[in-house]
Design an enzyme around this catalytic site. Structure first.
Site: not given
Length: 244
Positions: A69, A179
């Site tokens: 991320e 995810e």
């Protein structure tokens, strides 16, 4: 950089074919792996039980995820340069057969990739040849602010993934939803099932998905798919994940 593994898969996870990268459809639970840092000179440092880079070629059943991320980038170009340096270093260490998962920006957002970092990341090349082993790595949650911190789901993200799949097909590329997850509510059982069905039905453009979270997470955590103490599965797994 993380060599990623998945610790739990559904009984429906074995596909009849493979994608453009020559890999089976990926499906499992997001857990952990080995952590490395690529220095500017192309060398590696590791932590904990990290194996030496001489072992990279032997990780035939694993892949390399470059970063979890990335976000708040003032510009995309330096990230593209960093990704290229990491890809080059992995291949120089002898790991030429494994996929490398490439995240975009804005917390690896599936929604942001086509219009934000994605176009520039298309320029990253693979010293191993082609781009079939360079797979985009995206995340997407289903709650009101896409944070994965709420029990209720407000979207199945079909519009987001339709846009992403269209962009990937236009550029002959692939991605994995590495995810995602939902709460223990009927809204999430329904929405997550719908989203994961779309991912499954758009294989091999979408190589698969991993679901947050299991392993050390308590069964009371709002997004947990950790089995219950008696060994039974969580309803989120039964109703949304396992069917896909």
């Amino acid at each position: 950089m993380r060599a990623t593994t998945s610790s739990r898969t559904s009984s429906s996870a074995t596909p009849s074919g493979t994608g453009g990268s020559g890999l089976p459809r990926l499906k499992g639970v997001n857990t952990a792996g080995y952590d490395f840092t690529v220095k500017t000179d192309g060398s590696f440092t590791g932590t904990g039980s990290t194996p030496p880079t001489s072992q990279f070629p032997h990780f035939a059943s694993q892949g390399f995820g470059l970063m979890n991320e990335p976000h708040d980038m003032p510009a995309i170009a330096p990230w593209v340069q960093a990704v290229q340096a990491a890809v080059n270093a992995i291949r120089a260490a002898g790991a030429n057969s494994q996929i490398i998962l490439i995240p975009g920006s804005s917390w690896s957002s599936a929604a942001a990739l086509p219009g934000e970092a994605g176009p520039q990341l298309l320029t990253v090349t693979d010293p191993a040849g082609g781009v079939s082993k360079l797979v985009f790595d995206v995340h997407k949650y289903l709650d009101v602010d896409n944070s994965g911190t709420h029990d209720e789901c407000t979207t199945d993200n079909l519009g987001v993934f339709q846009t992403l799949v269209s962009w990937l097909k236009q550029n002959n590329r692939q991605a994995i939803l590495s995810e995602t997850g939902g709460g223990h509510t009927q809204s999430c059982y329904t929405a997550l099932n719908s989203q994961l069905a779309y991912i499954k039905n758009n294989y091999p453009t979408m190589l698969g998905f991993t679901v947050w979270s299991a392993g050390a997470f308590a069964t009371t955590y709002e997004l947990s798919v950790t089995p219950n103490a008696d060994g039974s599965d969580q309803q989120l797994w039964i109703q949304a994940v396992k069917p896909n």
